[in-house]
Design an enzyme around this catalytic site. Structure first.
Site, PDB file in Angstrom:
ATOM      1  N   TYR A  49       5.770  -7.364  -3.065  1.00 17.59           N
ATOM      2  CA  TYR A  49       6.733  -7.312  -4.125  1.00 17.59           C
ATOM      3  C   TYR A  49       7.809  -6.847  -3.429  1.00 17.59           C
ATOM      4  CZ  TYR A  49       8.659  -4.980  -8.276  1.00 17.59           C
ATOM      5  OH  TYR A  49       9.531  -4.724  -9.414  1.00 17.59           O
TER       6      TYR A  49
ATOM      7  N   ASN B  56      -1.015 -10.360   5.638  1.00 15.58           N
ATOM      8  CA  ASN B  56      -2.475 -10.794   5.773  1.00 15.58           C
ATOM      9  C   ASN B  56      -2.938 -11.030   4.346  1.00 15.58           C
ATOM     10  OD1 ASN B  56      -2.963  -8.481   4.226  1.00 15.58           O
ATOM     11  ND2 ASN B  56      -4.530  -7.440   5.609  1.00 15.58           N
TER      12      ASN B  56
ATOM     13  N   SER C 281      -3.637  -9.751   1.691  1.00 18.49           N
ATOM     14  CA  SER C 281      -4.638  -9.059   1.041  1.00 18.49           C
ATOM     15  C   SER C 281      -4.119  -8.786  -0.329  1.00 18.49           C
ATOM     16  CB  SER C 281      -4.786  -8.015   1.796  1.00 18.49           C
ATOM     17  OG  SER C 281      -4.096  -7.073   2.059  1.00 18.49           O
TER      18      SER C 281
ATOM     19  N   SER D 216       7.290   7.107  -0.378  1.00 20.00           N
ATOM     20  CA  SER D 216       7.148   7.108  -1.778  1.00 20.00           C
ATOM     21  C   SER D 216       7.409   8.536  -2.211  1.00 20.00           C
ATOM     22  CB  SER D 216       5.671   6.699  -2.244  1.00 20.00           C
ATOM     23  OG  SER D 216       5.704   6.890  -3.364  1.00 20.00           O
TER      24      SER D 216
ATOM     25  N   TYR E  76      -3.826   8.441  -1.050  1.00 19.25           N
ATOM     26  CA  TYR E  76      -2.547   7.525  -1.043  1.00 19.25           C
ATOM     27  C   TYR E  76      -1.405   8.422  -0.738  1.00 19.25           C
ATOM     28  CZ  TYR E  76       1.590   4.692  -2.088  1.00 19.25           C
ATOM     29  OH  TYR E  76       2.735   4.109  -2.095  1.00 19.25           O
TER      30      TYR E  76
ATOM     31  N   LYS F 197       1.035   8.622   3.038  1.00 20.80           N
ATOM     32  CA  LYS F 197       2.489   8.535   3.148  1.00 20.80           C
ATOM     33  C   LYS F 197       3.148   9.765   3.810  1.00 20.80           C
ATOM     34  CE  LYS F 197       2.948   4.505   1.318  1.00 20.80           C
ATOM     35  NZ  LYS F 197       3.573   3.336   2.229  1.00 20.80           N
TER      36      LYS F 197
ATOM     37  N   ASN G 287       0.685   0.426 -13.330  1.00 25.25           N
ATOM     38  CA  ASN G 287       1.780   1.100 -13.534  1.00 25.25           C
ATOM     39  C   ASN G 287       2.468   0.495 -14.705  1.00 25.25           C
ATOM     40  OD1 ASN G 287       2.134   0.554  -9.980  1.00 25.25           O
ATOM     41  ND2 ASN G 287       2.096   2.563 -11.174  1.00 25.25           N
TER      42      ASN G 287
ATOM     43  N   ARG H 186      -2.855  10.893 -18.834  1.00 21.72           N
ATOM     44  CA  ARG H 186      -3.624  10.385 -17.574  1.00 21.72           C
ATOM     45  C   ARG H 186      -3.643  11.655 -16.782  1.00 21.72           C
ATOM     46  NH1 ARG H 186      -1.087   5.047 -14.679  1.00 21.72           N
ATOM     47  NH2 ARG H 186       0.443   6.767 -14.216  1.00 21.72           N
TER      48      ARG H 186
HETATM   49  P1  NAD Z   1       2.494  -4.795  -2.206  1.00 17.55           P
HETATM   50  O1  NAD Z   1       1.067  -4.650  -2.346  1.00 17.55           O
HETATM   51  O2  NAD Z   1       2.906  -5.831  -3.113  1.00 17.55           O
HETATM   52  O3  NAD Z   1       2.933  -5.343  -0.532  1.00 17.55           O
HETATM   53  C1  NAD Z   1       2.200  -5.015   0.410  1.00 17.55           C
HETATM   54  C2  NAD Z   1       2.049  -5.989   1.366  1.00 17.55           C
HETATM   55  O4  NAD Z   1       1.429  -5.794   2.675  1.00 17.55           O
HETATM   56  C3  NAD Z   1       1.356  -7.043   0.790  1.00 17.55           C
HETATM   57  O5  NAD Z   1       1.701  -8.442   0.833  1.00 17.55           O
HETATM   58  C4  NAD Z   1      -0.024  -7.032   1.529  1.00 17.55           C
HETATM   59  O6  NAD Z   1      -0.917  -8.334   1.460  1.00 17.55           O
HETATM   60  C5  NAD Z   1       0.285  -6.609   2.909  1.00 17.55           C
HETATM   61  N1  NAD Z   1      -0.519  -5.719   3.648  1.00 17.55           N
HETATM   62  C6  NAD Z   1      -1.532  -4.834   3.361  1.00 17.55           C
HETATM   63  N2  NAD Z   1      -2.177  -4.149   4.346  1.00 17.55           N
HETATM   64  C7  NAD Z   1      -2.077  -4.974   5.378  1.00 17.55           C
HETATM   65  C8  NAD Z   1      -2.395  -5.208   6.815  1.00 17.55           C
HETATM   66  N3  NAD Z   1      -3.146  -4.365   7.112  1.00 17.55           N
HETATM   67  N4  NAD Z   1      -1.671  -6.107   7.503  1.00 17.55           N
HETATM   68  C9  NAD Z   1      -0.829  -7.089   7.049  1.00 17.55           C
HETATM   69  N5  NAD Z   1      -0.352  -7.097   5.909  1.00 17.55           N
HETATM   70  C10 NAD Z   1      -0.953  -6.146   4.867  1.00 17.55           C
HETATM   71  O7  NAD Z   1       3.203  -3.411  -2.053  1.00 17.55           O
HETATM   72  P2  NAD Z   1       4.601  -3.208  -2.502  1.00 17.55           P
HETATM   73  O8  NAD Z   1       4.892  -2.948  -4.021  1.00 17.55           O
HETATM   74  O9  NAD Z   1       5.509  -4.202  -2.104  1.00 17.55           O
HETATM   75  O10 NAD Z   1       4.774  -1.876  -1.538  1.00 17.55           O
HETATM   76  C11 NAD Z   1       5.388  -2.098  -0.407  1.00 17.55           C
HETATM   77  C12 NAD Z   1       5.519  -0.670   0.438  1.00 17.55           C
HETATM   78  O11 NAD Z   1       6.107   0.302  -0.556  1.00 17.55           O
HETATM   79  C13 NAD Z   1       4.009  -0.308   0.406  1.00 17.55           C
HETATM   80  O12 NAD Z   1       3.899   0.691   1.683  1.00 17.55           O
HETATM   81  C14 NAD Z   1       3.719   1.045  -0.509  1.00 17.55           C
HETATM   82  O13 NAD Z   1       3.063   1.924  -0.322  1.00 17.55           O
HETATM   83  C15 NAD Z   1       5.423   1.394  -0.781  1.00 17.55           C
HETATM   84  N6  NAD Z   1       5.536   2.097  -2.057  1.00 17.55           N
HETATM   85  C16 NAD Z   1       5.433   1.161  -3.214  1.00 17.55           C
HETATM   86  C17 NAD Z   1       5.719   1.528  -4.546  1.00 17.55           C
HETATM   87  C18 NAD Z   1       5.729   0.604  -5.559  1.00 17.55           C
HETATM   88  O14 NAD Z   1       5.551   1.218  -6.907  1.00 17.55           O
HETATM   89  N7  NAD Z   1       5.516  -0.809  -5.604  1.00 17.55           N
HETATM   90  C19 NAD Z   1       6.308   2.805  -4.680  1.00 17.55           C
HETATM   91  C20 NAD Z   1       6.505   3.598  -3.390  1.00 17.55           C
HETATM   92  C21 NAD Z   1       5.976   2.959  -2.111  1.00 17.55           C
HETATM   93  C1  UD1 Z   2       2.473   6.045 -10.055  1.00 19.32           C
HETATM   94  C2  UD1 Z   2       1.759   6.556  -8.911  1.00 19.32           C
HETATM   95  C3  UD1 Z   2       2.908   6.830  -7.597  1.00 19.32           C
HETATM   96  C4  UD1 Z   2       3.744   5.967  -7.263  1.00 19.32           C
HETATM   97  C5  UD1 Z   2       4.369   5.210  -8.567  1.00 19.32           C
HETATM   98  C6  UD1 Z   2       5.350   4.070  -8.324  1.00 19.32           C
HETATM   99  C7  UD1 Z   2      -0.200   7.604 -10.026  1.00 19.32           C
HETATM  100  C8  UD1 Z   2      -0.603   8.941 -10.244  1.00 19.32           C
HETATM  101  N1  UD1 Z   2       1.002   7.477  -9.318  1.00 19.32           N
HETATM  102  O1  UD1 Z   2       3.505   6.671 -10.533  1.00 19.32           O
HETATM  103  O2  UD1 Z   2       2.207   7.331  -6.599  1.00 19.32           O
HETATM  104  O3  UD1 Z   2       4.488   6.167  -6.423  1.00 19.32           O
HETATM  105  O4  UD1 Z   2       3.406   4.778  -9.559  1.00 19.32           O
HETATM  106  O5  UD1 Z   2       4.428   2.754  -7.843  1.00 19.32           O
HETATM  107  O6  UD1 Z   2      -0.630   6.520 -10.205  1.00 19.32           O
HETATM  108  N2  UD1 Z   2       2.227   4.997 -18.439  1.00 19.32           N
HETATM  109  C9  UD1 Z   2       1.682   4.612 -19.612  1.00 19.32           C
HETATM  110  N3  UD1 Z   2       0.848   3.719 -20.051  1.00 19.32           N
HETATM  111  C10 UD1 Z   2       0.281   2.985 -18.844  1.00 19.32           C
HETATM  112  C11 UD1 Z   2       0.936   3.281 -17.490  1.00 19.32           C
HETATM  113  C12 UD1 Z   2       1.788   4.089 -17.365  1.00 19.32           C
HETATM  114  O7  UD1 Z   2       2.102   5.571 -20.586  1.00 19.32           O
HETATM  115  O8  UD1 Z   2      -0.416   1.842 -19.201  1.00 19.32           O
HETATM  116  C13 UD1 Z   2       3.317   5.849 -18.244  1.00 19.32           C
HETATM  117  C14 UD1 Z   2       2.754   7.111 -17.131  1.00 19.32           C
HETATM  118  O9  UD1 Z   2       1.940   8.268 -17.872  1.00 19.32           O
HETATM  119  C15 UD1 Z   2       3.863   7.498 -16.571  1.00 19.32           C
HETATM  120  C16 UD1 Z   2       5.029   6.402 -16.763  1.00 19.32           C
HETATM  121  O10 UD1 Z   2       4.167   5.429 -17.534  1.00 19.32           O
HETATM  122  O11 UD1 Z   2       4.522   8.397 -17.487  1.00 19.32           O
HETATM  123  C17 UD1 Z   2       5.132   5.691 -15.393  1.00 19.32           C
HETATM  124  O12 UD1 Z   2       3.685   5.457 -14.892  1.00 19.32           O
HETATM  125  P1  UD1 Z   2       3.332   4.580 -13.614  1.00 19.32           P
HETATM  126  O13 UD1 Z   2       4.071   3.260 -13.729  1.00 19.32           O
HETATM  127  O14 UD1 Z   2       2.085   4.313 -13.326  1.00 19.32           O
HETATM  128  O15 UD1 Z   2       4.034   5.436 -12.447  1.00 19.32           O
HETATM  129  P2  UD1 Z   2       3.881   6.838 -11.942  1.00 19.32           P
HETATM  130  O16 UD1 Z   2       2.960   7.814 -12.714  1.00 19.32           O
HETATM  131  O17 UD1 Z   2       5.344   7.480 -11.916  1.00 19.32           O
END
Ligand code: NAD
Ligand code: UD1
Length: 334
Positions: free
Chosen positions: A12, A33, A35, A125, A149, A153, A196, A289
């Site tokens: 993403y 990969n 996944s 994160s 998780y 980080k 999310n 939650r």
């Molecule tokens: P995502 O799952 O969409 O992207 C991660 C990508 O990494 C995927 O395409 C997956 O196939 C690949 N991958 C996973 N393990 C692998 C491996 N061993 N080798 C090669 N490829 C591998 O996730 P995202 O939302 O794009 O997140 C990217 C990064 O940002 C992650 O490190 C995640 O922890 C961090 N992050 C995401 C969020 C969020 O809400 N999306 C928030 C904070 C931090």
């Molecule tokens: C989650 C992760 C956090 C990660 C972040 C961004 C958890 C405990 N934390 O946080 O580690 O960095 O996503 O990827 O999972 N909500 C609803 N209904 C739903 C889903 C969410 O009411 O079906 C509410 C939640 O209670 C929260 C808000 O929406 O108040 C945002 O939730 P979410 O998108 O899951 O993100 P975080 O909880 O901030």
């Protein structure tokens, strides 16, 4: 031309960052990969950018895969997105999370060292701040983990902090990424029921899920629902470009929040998404939650001072771009 390797670049945030880097004149190579991403993402990136996409189907846990990429391309810097990211899954499978996220980082750093590449941007994160009343959160707030998780980080950040000063490291702590690319050709894509908020609401809007369950309306917030710092994924992508430019131009490391500093409640998001898709979205109130916090917002000043980064897009922009993406995908599936 400066060449950047994106591990997890088909995911993403990685796919949006790919496009922002190409637009800023970088050359980019992806290693993923698949996944947690679809195999057609590279083709979509090619269609949007009009440029050939260099993508290796490989694993950061496999040293040979990494060595092959560094042998085939003269890489100047790496953005390490590749990780598993589902908080609830990490509680059930902590070893998988530690193996992939910590083992993957260590393997990557060893391969980079061998290839003499020592510039890295790491996807961290806001989860590293745990549950805190300090809002918006500054970067020097103590780190604490509330899930395996989050542990991975914090461990990743600490590993990077142990590297000698021949390394230049950008640690980016994302708040809540949301929205999709303006082309509506890439976005967050999940077959499963999302955890999310934004991807869940998107599935309600397209009719794949009946209603949103709001987790708690008795928090100490203006409307009682949880407040988060949502940031448009294209703003986040721009933050990576600025982080890389800063590392490569100054040779100095940084650790910054990437957020807007503004909080939106669950009901604010429901209202903004309803406006974007032109229909009222059904929702019911349920208990809180487990593990959720009332408010999570990040102080954005360091990113502005160190990188010149400022989020430009609004919550409405996040919802509109998400709706354009998911409704387009829905039409294609029919
Ligand atoms: P995502 O799952 O969409 O992207 C991660 C990508 O990494 C995927 O395409 C997956 O196939 C690949 N991958 C996973 N393990 C692998 C491996 N061993 N080798 C090669 N490829 C591998 O996730 P995202 O939302 O794009 O997140 C990217 C990064 O940002 C992650 O490190 C995640 O922890 C961090 N992050 C995401 C969020 C969020 O809400 N999306 C928030 C904070 C931090
Ligand atoms: C989650 C992760 C956090 C990660 C972040 C961004 C958890 C405990 N934390 O946080 O580690 O960095 O996503 O990827 O999972 N909500 C609803 N209904 C739903 C889903 C969410 O009411 O079906 C509410 C939640 O209670 C929260 C808000 O929406 O108040 C945002 O939730 P979410 O998108 O899951 O993100 P975080 O909880 O901030």
């Amino acid at each position: 031309m400066t060449k950047i390797l994106l591990t997890g670049g088909a995911g993403y945030i990685g796919s949006h960052t790919y496009l922002a880097l190409i637009q800023s004149g970088f050359e980019v190579v992806i290693l993923d990969n698949f996944s947690n991403s679809k195999s057609d993402v590279p083709r979509r990136l090619q269609d949007i950018s009009g440029k050939m996409v260099y993508c290796f189907n490989g694993d950061v846990l496999d040293r040979t895969d990494l060595d092959n990429v560094f042998a085939a391309h003269k890489i100047d810097g790496v953005v390490h997105f590749a990780a598993k990211k589902a908080v609830s899954e990490s509680v059930v499978k902590p070893l998988d999370y530690m193996h992939n996220n910590i083992g993957g980082l260590l393997n990557l750093l060893a391969a980079m060292d061998a290839a003499d590449v020592r510039n890295i941007v790491f996807s961290s994160s806001a989860t590293v701040y745990g549950d805190t009343d300090v809002q918006p959160i500054p970067e020097d707030h103590p780190r604490t983990y509330t899930s395996p998780y989050a542990f991975t980080k914090i461990a990743g950040e600490q590993i990077l902090e142990q590297l000698p000063n021949t390394w230049v490291v950008g640690i980016l702590r994302y708040f809540n990424p949301a929205g999709a690319h303006k082309s509506a050709m890439i976005g967050e894509d999940s077959e499963d029921i999302p955890n999310n908020l934004l991807p869940y609401i998107a599935k309600v809007a397209v009719g794949e899920l009946a209603e949103l369950v709001v987790f708690g309306d008795d928090y100490d917030t203006p409307d009682g629902t949880g407040v988060r710092d949502y940031i448009h994924v294209e703003d986040l992508a721009d933050g990576h470009v600025l982080s890389l430019k800063s590392l490569l131009e100054t040779g100095e490391s940084h650790t910054v929040n990437l957020g807007t500093g503004e909080g939106s409640s669950v009901l604010d998001v429901v209202a903004a998404y309803s406006e974007a898709c032109g229909k009222d979205l059904a929702h019911t109130i349920a208990p809180r939650r487990d593990g959720d916090v009332a408010v999570l917002t990040g102080l954005p000043e360091q990113a502005k001072a160190r990188l010149g980064f400022e989020a430009k897009r609004s919550l409405g922009d996040m919802c509109k771009s998400s709706w354009a993406w998911v409704s387009g995908q829905r039409r294609n599936k029919r």
